[in-house]
Each structure stands twice: as structure tokens, then as C-alpha cells.
Scaffold this motif. Structure first.
Motif, PDB file in Angstrom:
ATOM      1  N   PHE A 317      18.460  62.577  26.646  1.00 42.43           N
ATOM      2  CA  PHE A 317      19.756  63.052  26.155  1.00 42.43           C
ATOM      3  C   PHE A 317      20.913  62.954  27.139  1.00 42.43           C
ATOM      4  CE2 PHE A 317      16.500  65.627  23.835  1.00 42.43           C
ATOM      5  CZ  PHE A 317      16.629  64.969  22.632  1.00 42.43           C
ATOM      6  N   PHE A 318      20.676  62.682  28.418  1.00 45.10           N
ATOM      7  CA  PHE A 318      21.801  62.514  29.341  1.00 45.10           C
ATOM      8  C   PHE A 318      22.542  61.220  29.001  1.00 45.10           C
ATOM      9  CE2 PHE A 318      20.767  65.205  33.348  1.00 45.10           C
ATOM     10  CZ  PHE A 318      20.692  66.333  32.552  1.00 45.10           C
ATOM     11  N   PHE A 319      23.896  61.277  29.042  1.00 46.83           N
ATOM     12  CA  PHE A 319      24.693  60.118  28.644  1.00 46.83           C
ATOM     13  C   PHE A 319      26.038  60.166  29.356  1.00 46.83           C
ATOM     14  CE2 PHE A 319      27.176  57.680  25.302  1.00 46.83           C
ATOM     15  CZ  PHE A 319      26.553  56.465  25.543  1.00 46.83           C
ATOM     16  N   GLY A 320      26.083  59.539  30.543  1.00 46.70           N
ATOM     17  CA  GLY A 320      27.350  59.502  31.241  1.00 46.70           C
ATOM     18  C   GLY A 320      27.202  59.490  32.744  1.00 46.70           C
ATOM     19  N   LEU A 321      28.302  59.781  33.419  1.00 50.35           N
ATOM     20  CA  LEU A 321      28.374  59.747  34.871  1.00 50.35           C
ATOM     21  C   LEU A 321      27.612  60.916  35.474  1.00 50.35           C
ATOM     22  CD1 LEU A 321      29.738  58.237  37.260  1.00 50.35           C
ATOM     23  CD2 LEU A 321      31.601  59.901  37.080  1.00 50.35           C
ATOM     24  N   ARG A 393      28.970  61.148  20.338  1.00 54.47           N
ATOM     25  CA  ARG A 393      29.366  61.440  21.712  1.00 54.47           C
ATOM     26  C   ARG A 393      29.967  60.212  22.360  1.00 54.47           C
ATOM     27  NH1 ARG A 393      24.938  63.485  25.509  1.00 54.47           N
ATOM     28  NH2 ARG A 393      23.264  63.104  23.999  1.00 54.47           N
ATOM     29  N   ALA A 394      30.905  60.455  23.282  1.00 56.11           N
ATOM     30  CA  ALA A 394      31.433  59.386  24.116  1.00 56.11           C
ATOM     31  C   ALA A 394      30.703  59.418  25.450  1.00 56.11           C
ATOM     32  CB  ALA A 394      32.935  59.556  24.318  1.00 56.11           C
ATOM     33  N   LEU A 395      30.717  58.287  26.159  1.00 56.70           N
ATOM     34  CA  LEU A 395      30.101  58.222  27.476  1.00 56.70           C
ATOM     35  C   LEU A 395      30.855  59.159  28.415  1.00 56.70           C
ATOM     36  CD1 LEU A 395      27.766  56.633  28.754  1.00 56.70           C
ATOM     37  CD2 LEU A 395      29.435  54.950  29.527  1.00 56.70           C
ATOM     38  N   VAL A 396      30.164  60.153  28.947  1.00 55.78           N
ATOM     39  CA  VAL A 396      30.809  61.255  29.656  1.00 55.78           C
ATOM     40  C   VAL A 396      31.288  60.834  31.035  1.00 55.78           C
ATOM     41  CG1 VAL A 396      30.339  63.495  30.749  1.00 55.78           C
ATOM     42  CG2 VAL A 396      29.574  63.052  28.422  1.00 55.78           C
ATOM     43  N   GLY A 397      32.478  61.287  31.406  1.00 57.49           N
ATOM     44  CA  GLY A 397      32.890  61.282  32.801  1.00 57.49           C
ATOM     45  C   GLY A 397      33.729  60.119  33.243  1.00 57.49           C
ATOM     46  N   HIS A 398      33.918  59.103  32.412  1.00 59.48           N
ATOM     47  CA  HIS A 398      34.721  57.957  32.824  1.00 59.48           C
ATOM     48  C   HIS A 398      34.997  57.091  31.608  1.00 59.48           C
ATOM     49  CE1 HIS A 398      31.606  54.837  32.406  1.00 59.48           C
ATOM     50  NE2 HIS A 398      30.836  55.875  32.521  1.00 59.48           N
ATOM     51  N   ASP A 399      35.944  56.167  31.779  1.00 59.59           N
ATOM     52  CA  ASP A 399      36.260  55.226  30.710  1.00 59.59           C
ATOM     53  C   ASP A 399      35.686  53.849  30.971  1.00 59.59           C
ATOM     54  OD1 ASP A 399      37.746  57.137  29.285  1.00 59.59           O
ATOM     55  OD2 ASP A 399      39.476  56.806  30.598  1.00 59.59           O
ATOM     56  N   GLU A 400      35.736  53.410  32.208  1.00 61.70           N
ATOM     57  CA  GLU A 400      35.263  52.079  32.552  1.00 61.70           C
ATOM     58  C   GLU A 400      34.204  52.155  33.642  1.00 61.70           C
ATOM     59  OE1 GLU A 400      36.015  49.385  31.009  1.00 61.70           O
ATOM     60  OE2 GLU A 400      37.529  50.293  29.709  1.00 61.70           O
ATOM     61  N   PRO A 401      32.938  51.790  33.379  1.00 61.50           N
ATOM     62  CA  PRO A 401      31.898  51.848  34.408  1.00 61.50           C
ATOM     63  C   PRO A 401      32.244  51.051  35.654  1.00 61.50           C
ATOM     64  CG  PRO A 401      30.936  51.515  32.242  1.00 61.50           C
ATOM     65  CD  PRO A 401      32.419  51.386  32.069  1.00 61.50           C
ATOM     66  N   GLY A 402      32.973  49.970  35.517  1.00 63.92           N
ATOM     67  CA  GLY A 402      33.310  49.152  36.672  1.00 63.92           C
ATOM     68  C   GLY A 402      34.596  49.572  37.354  1.00 63.92           C
ATOM     69  N   GLY A 403      35.154  50.723  36.962  1.00 62.39           N
ATOM     70  CA  GLY A 403      36.424  51.156  37.517  1.00 62.39           C
ATOM     71  C   GLY A 403      36.295  51.638  38.943  1.00 62.39           C
ATOM     72  N   GLU A 404      37.455  51.956  39.525  1.00 61.59           N
ATOM     73  CA  GLU A 404      37.493  52.337  40.935  1.00 61.59           C
ATOM     74  C   GLU A 404      36.694  53.609  41.200  1.00 61.59           C
ATOM     75  OE1 GLU A 404      40.869  53.596  44.269  1.00 61.59           O
ATOM     76  OE2 GLU A 404      41.461  52.610  42.388  1.00 61.59           O
ATOM     77  N   GLU A 405      36.739  54.591  40.279  1.00 64.37           N
ATOM     78  CA  GLU A 405      36.071  55.865  40.507  1.00 64.37           C
ATOM     79  C   GLU A 405      34.554  55.737  40.499  1.00 64.37           C
ATOM     80  OE1 GLU A 405      37.441  58.878  37.916  1.00 64.37           O
ATOM     81  OE2 GLU A 405      39.516  58.790  38.596  1.00 64.37           O
ATOM     82  N   THR A 406      34.024  54.691  39.848  1.00 59.55           N
ATOM     83  CA  THR A 406      32.570  54.533  39.757  1.00 59.55           C
ATOM     84  C   THR A 406      32.072  53.366  40.591  1.00 59.55           C
ATOM     85  OG1 THR A 406      32.779  53.160  37.786  1.00 59.55           O
ATOM     86  CG2 THR A 406      32.541  55.527  37.445  1.00 59.55           C
ATOM     87  N   GLU A 407      32.903  52.839  41.440  1.00 57.35           N
ATOM     88  CA  GLU A 407      32.479  51.717  42.270  1.00 57.35           C
ATOM     89  C   GLU A 407      31.302  52.138  43.159  1.00 57.35           C
ATOM     90  OE1 GLU A 407      34.328  48.552  45.534  1.00 57.35           O
ATOM     91  OE2 GLU A 407      35.604  50.083  44.599  1.00 57.35           O
ATOM     92  N   GLY A 408      30.264  51.352  43.169  1.00 56.44           N
ATOM     93  CA  GLY A 408      29.076  51.665  43.949  1.00 56.44           C
ATOM     94  C   GLY A 408      28.047  52.472  43.191  1.00 56.44           C
ATOM     95  N   PHE A 409      28.370  52.975  42.001  1.00 58.39           N
ATOM     96  CA  PHE A 409      27.422  53.738  41.206  1.00 58.39           C
ATOM     97  C   PHE A 409      26.542  52.787  40.395  1.00 58.39           C
ATOM     98  CE2 PHE A 409      28.730  58.333  40.956  1.00 58.39           C
ATOM     99  CZ  PHE A 409      29.555  58.285  42.069  1.00 58.39           C
ATOM    100  N   ALA A 410      25.238  53.054  40.356  1.00 60.62           N
ATOM    101  CA  ALA A 410      24.331  52.246  39.549  1.00 60.62           C
ATOM    102  C   ALA A 410      24.506  52.598  38.077  1.00 60.62           C
ATOM    103  CB  ALA A 410      22.891  52.509  39.969  1.00 60.62           C
TER     104      ALA A 410
END
Length: 558
Positions: A317-321, A393-410
Motif C-alpha cells: 500500500f505504500f505509494f510515493g516518496l 490516490r496520487a503519487l505522494v510527495g512529488h510531481d516529477e520523479p526525475g525532478g530536482e527534489e528527488t535527484e538521487g532517489f531510487a
């Protein structure tokens, strides 16, 4: 609002319970056990004992105020037993050969108390424990996030032994835990989690039927998980589980045959989403052979087991950052239960001057659940598939996985695939002289996805270790070397980790002063300040392991 930090870690702090075994006759001592570890045996005379531990830690190139202290008091007269304890620990930012890891500090405090009554054929006891922890999350949000786990635990346990009838012993335990934590973004609470559980376990040992002796029982779990806040990874989920099990042994002088079985059912009810239920059965057969000519110095052990595990709440059930795991996690509510056929074979030996064990194991697992790391191109190609898993549900915590805030996150997809895990574990101790003992060991595991023969992720490399220990009266000292090979058998986007060697030194001395026994222990870990990364770490590409660190512990019992 900043991104949320670490999501709920079920059972993050191990429960602290005090349980009491009983005796078959009135003259047998009662025994107090804390977290499964034998602490003190109470005689029929009144007894009071205490243990105080003071710990100081110093790491390379830092003067942070690191230390810990703990105290335990045990009192009893063979009929009643009391235990009370508490302690705390505080540490600054972790230091590595590349420098300090900002916002990796932590502090923890705990307290517990337990009381038990023991009679000639029965016992009953209860305990209460409280844990309060606060620690920082490095790297994420420039080190501004902190987590504050807190937990209350209440447990009651009772049973009997030396009974007449079909069952000669039984025990029952009920435990209620209330867990919560806040994710602090600066001084503000970003997300609040609760995870409350109630567990009941009943087990009885039946009277021997010829050579057959064993136990059967049942276990019940009720879990209520909830997350509140804009960045909650999951809706509220109620989990109810039940299991029934048995274990039996048939024993001959040089042979023991073992068998067991378990049936369990688990139901997950997420708010506003479809329910998932799982019913699984497991069973095992085991054989212990003690050759007559070896005079109980040699044991050959073999077991064959069919085991099953249903998916965890977090996997479905986890879905997001999920900054605590440095990942964007894509749960899968359609996962099936893992079902494995496992075999292991062990050879154990002991003599006056040597002992050891070597084990081979193989587990063939259908629908093995693991974290599959995706690159951004595959995520974008399958984005519609992931959205369809949770249409409300929407993907929690961000809009773009490749964005600056998620850089380096798997980007992690929880998948199930048929897999095989094989490995070897070995260790041995040798008494070289009356004062010198040598220890050696090794372990290796290989994990493979059967469909395409690709490696499984996060498989540890080959490790070997060896050490020497010198013991003379109340003094002992020694060292250990741990070597790990390079891991370059990789899954998907995994990065390799280099081999490394770690050196540890230690020494301790015990002395008495009146009725008190004091022990001073010094330990130096990572003597050479080796820069290394643990292949099992989720943040190995961002943060290496701790560098050289020195620890002194003072323990007094009275």
C-alpha cells in the motif's frame, strides 16, 4: 511544505518485556528473563541485585557528546519477583572517513517495570515499558528532518507446568503496544503515524506419547495503522491475523525426528480501497543424527521445509516518496504470497578444544517479493500501470520523479518473481592454549531470479572473519579482522561496492569491591579508519559507514 522523512518502521524498537518461568516443584528457583536473555536466578531467600552500565563513545575527528547509561534492579524471594530498569543514549553526528554526516545524531530513553508471582505449578506476571527516541535524517531536505518514535507496551503472561492430564504445561501471553511517531520538518509536524497492535499467544505442551513429545498453539494479531498529513504514504489499514501451529519430536538415543506445521490467515482492510486476504500453510521435517561412535561430539542436522509469507502492508500500500529509504516506493496491492521450498544441511562438532558448525542452504521461492529499482525511462513508460494500482490516490510527495527534489532517489517497484537463494555459513572456535582462543568464520549467499538468471538486489558479498582472544582470570583482550569481497553481481541499476577489511580490538577487566562486581571494557572499531560501504545499506551511494570509533563501557553488578 518540505518532503516527509522516514515512514513507519513496524516494530522499530524491540519490545521490552519481563517474563517468568516456573518450576515443577516448590524448591526449584524462579527465573526472570528480560527480552529473552537470562539475567538472574532467584533463590528462596530474599535477593536484590542491580546492574549499572555506563558507556562512552568517541569517534575520529569529533568531540560530540556521545554516551549512554542504563540500570536494572531485580528483587525477589522465589515467590514474588520484581524488575525495574531504564536508561538512555545520546550520540552526535556520525563521522566517516569522508567527514561528518550532518543531522545523523540521535537520543533515546526507556524505562520498564515488571512483577511476577511463581507458585509450585503456575506463574503469572505483567510488565510495562516505554521508549522515547528522536533522531535526525541526513541528506534529505538539507538535514532538516527529524523523527520521534514513542511507544508504550503492556504485557501479561501466565502459565503452568507439572500438570496432570493431556497437557503437562501451558502458557499464554497478551501484549498491547501503542506506537506513534512524528516527522518533524524543522519544528513543525509534517506527518503523524500511529501503529497499534494487540497480540495473543497460547501454547500447550502435551504429555509424552511413547517417544513423541511436542506442543501446539495459536496466535492472534490485531493491527491498526494510520498516517495523517498531506504526505501520508498509505491510507489507514486494519490488519487481522490468525495462526495455528504444532511442533513435535520423536527421540531415540542417537536420532531425533522433528516435524511441524502452521496455518495462518491475514486480512488487510485499507480505507477506501479493496481488501486483501491471504491463507497460507507451512510445514517442515527435520532429522538430527548423533553417531554412536562420536560420543555426542558430532551432530548431523537436515531439514526440509515448505514455508509461506504474505506480503507486508508496506509492500502493498505504500505509494510515493519515502525519504527515509531514499526512494520513491511503488507498492503493489496485487502481490501474492511467497511460497518457498527450503533445504538445509548442517554439520556440528565439539570437543575439548574445538567446536564449530558448517551449514548449506537452498531456498526455491515462488513469487519472492523484492525491491526492483527502475530507471526514469522505465518509470515513465509504465507510469499509467502504476497509477492504475491506486486509482483514488496520487503519487505522494512529488510531481516529477526525475525532478530536482528527488535527484538521487531510487524508483522502487515491489515485485514478486520466482527466485533461488543458496548459501553457506561456517564458524569454528579453537583453544590454542589454555589462555588463547582462535575464532574463524565465513558466509556467502547467492540470489537469482529464475526467469532470466539475473541477480537479486541487495545480496551481501562473501565475508570472512578471524580473531584471537586471550583470557587470563578476570582479564581478556583480543582482536578481530572482518573481510568482505567486492560485490559486482548486480541487479538492474545497482552500483557495485568495493571490498574492504575492518579491524577491531577489545579488552576488558573485572574486579570486586565489597559486594559489587565491576567490569571495564574498551573497544576500538575500524582501527584503520577504512572507507567502506555496506551493500545492504539503502543509502550506500550517499553515505559510507562509520569510521574509526572508540568505546568504553563500565558495568557494575551488586
Amino acid at each position: 511544505m518540505g518532503r516527509s522523512a522516514v515512514r513507519l518502521l513496524t516494530g522499530f524498537i524491540a519490545s521490552t518485556l519481563i517474563v517468568f518461568s516456573t518450576s515443577a516443584a516448590a524448591q526449584t528457583p524462579a527465573t526472570a528473563t528480560l527480552s529473552g536473555r537470562l539475567l538472574h536466578t532467584l533463590s528462596r531467600d530474599p535477593v536484590v541485585s542491580a546492574t549499572v552500565v555506563i558507556e562512552e563513545l568517541r569517534r575520529e575527528a569529533t568531540s560530540s557528546p556521545d554516551g549512554a547509561g542504563a540500570a536494572d534492579i531485580h528483587a525477589g524471594n522465589g515467590t514474588f519477583a520484581l524488575h525495574a530498569g531504564g536508561g538512555g543514549r545520546r550520540s552526535g553526528d556520525v563521522d566517516t572517513p569522508l567527514g561528518e554526516v550532518v543531522n545523523s545524531q540521535s537520543r533515546n530513553g526507556y524505562a520498564n517495570i515488571g512483577l511476577a508471582w511463581t507458585g509450585s505449578q503456575g506463574y503469572f506476571g505483567g510488565s510495562y515499558g516505554y521508549d522515547d527516541t528522536k533522531y535526525g535524517i541526513p541528506v534529505v531536505e538539507e538535514g532538516s528532518l527529524q523523527l520521534t518514535p514513542r511507544r508504550h507496551s503492556v504485557s501479561l503472561r501466565g502459565g503452568g507446568t507439572g500438570l496432570n492430564g493431556a497437557f503437562d504445561a501451558f502458557r499464554g501471553t497478551v501484549t498491547h503496544r501503542r506506537y506513534q511517531h512524528d516527522e518533524l520538518e524543522g519544528d513543525e509536524v509534517g506527518t503523524h503515524f500511529t501503529n497499534n497492535t494487540t497480540e495473543l499467544e497460547l501454547m500447550g505442551s502435551h504429555r509424552a506419547i511413547g517417544r513423541l513429545k511436542g506442543s501446539l498453539g495459536a496466535w492472534v494479531l490485531n493491527r491498526a495503522f494510520n498516517a495523517e498529513g498531506e504526505e501520508a504514504l498509505s491510507p489507514a489499514v486494519d490488519q487481522n491475523s490468525f495462526a495455528a501451529f504444532l511442533y513435535e519430536e520423536v527421540t531415540w538415543p542417537h536420532l531425533t525426528f522433528q516435524f511441524g506445521a502452521r496455518v495462518d490467515r491475514a486480512t488487510f482492510e485499507p480505507a477506501g480501497e479493496p481488501e486483501r486476504s491471504f491463507t497460507n500453510a507451512s510445514g517442515s521435517l527435520g532429522l538430527l543424527v548423533r553417531p554412536a561412535g562420536a560420543d555426542d561430539r558430532l551432530t548431523i542436522a537436515a531439514s526440509l521445509a515448505r514455508a509461506a509469507r504474505h506480503p507486508a502492508l508496506e509492500e502493498m500500500f505504500f505509494f510515493g516518496l519515502h525519504p527515509g529509504n531514499f526512494a520513491i516506493e511503488l507498492g503493489n496491492p496485487d502481490l501474492d504470497s511467497e511460497r518457498a521450498l527450503g533445504f538445509d544441511l548442517s554439520l556440528r562438532w565439539r570437543s575439548a578444544r574445538a567446536s564449530g558448525e558448517i551449514t548449506y542452504f537452498r531456498n526455491d521461492i515462488d513469487q519472492f517479493i523484492f525491491r526492483s529499482v527502475l530507471d526514469e525511462q522505465e518509470f515513465e513508460r509504465r507510469e499509467g500501470e502504476f497509477a492504475a494500482r491506486f486509482p483514488n490516490r496520487a503519487l505522494v510527495g512529488h510531481d516529477e520523479p526525475g525532478g530536482e527534489e528527488t535527484e538521487g532517489f531510487a524508483i522502487v517497484d515491489f515485485v514478486g518473481a520466482d527466485a533461488v537463494l543458496t548459501g553457506v555459513e561456517a564458524h569454528a572456535d579453537f583453544q590454542l592454549t589454555p589462555q588463547v582462543i582462535a575464532e574463524v568464520g565465513a558466509d556467502y549467499v547467492r540470489g537469482t531470479v529464475k526467469k532470466d538468471d539475473d541477480p537479486l538486489p541487495r545480496i551481501p558479498p562473501l565475508r570472512v572473519r578471524g580473531g584471537l582472544r586471550y583470557v587470563r582470570n578476570a582479564f581478556q583482550a583480543g582482536g578481530e579482522v572482518l573481510g568482505a569481497a567486492r560485490q559486482d553481481r548486480l541487479s538492474g541499476t545497482e552500483s557495485p561496492t568495493g571490498g574492504y577489511a575492518l579491524v577491531k580490538l577489545f579488552a576488558s577487566y573485572s574486579f570486586t569491591m565489597g559486594r559489587a562486581v565491576s567490569t571495564i571494557t574498551a573497544r576500538l572499531d575500524n582501527l584503520t579508519n577504512e572507507l567502506y560501504r555496506n551493500h545492504l545499506s539503502l543509502i550506500r551511494d550517499l553515505v559510507p559507514e562509520m569510521g574509526r570509533n572508540f568505546k568504553v563501557l563500565y558495568n557494575v553488578k551488586f
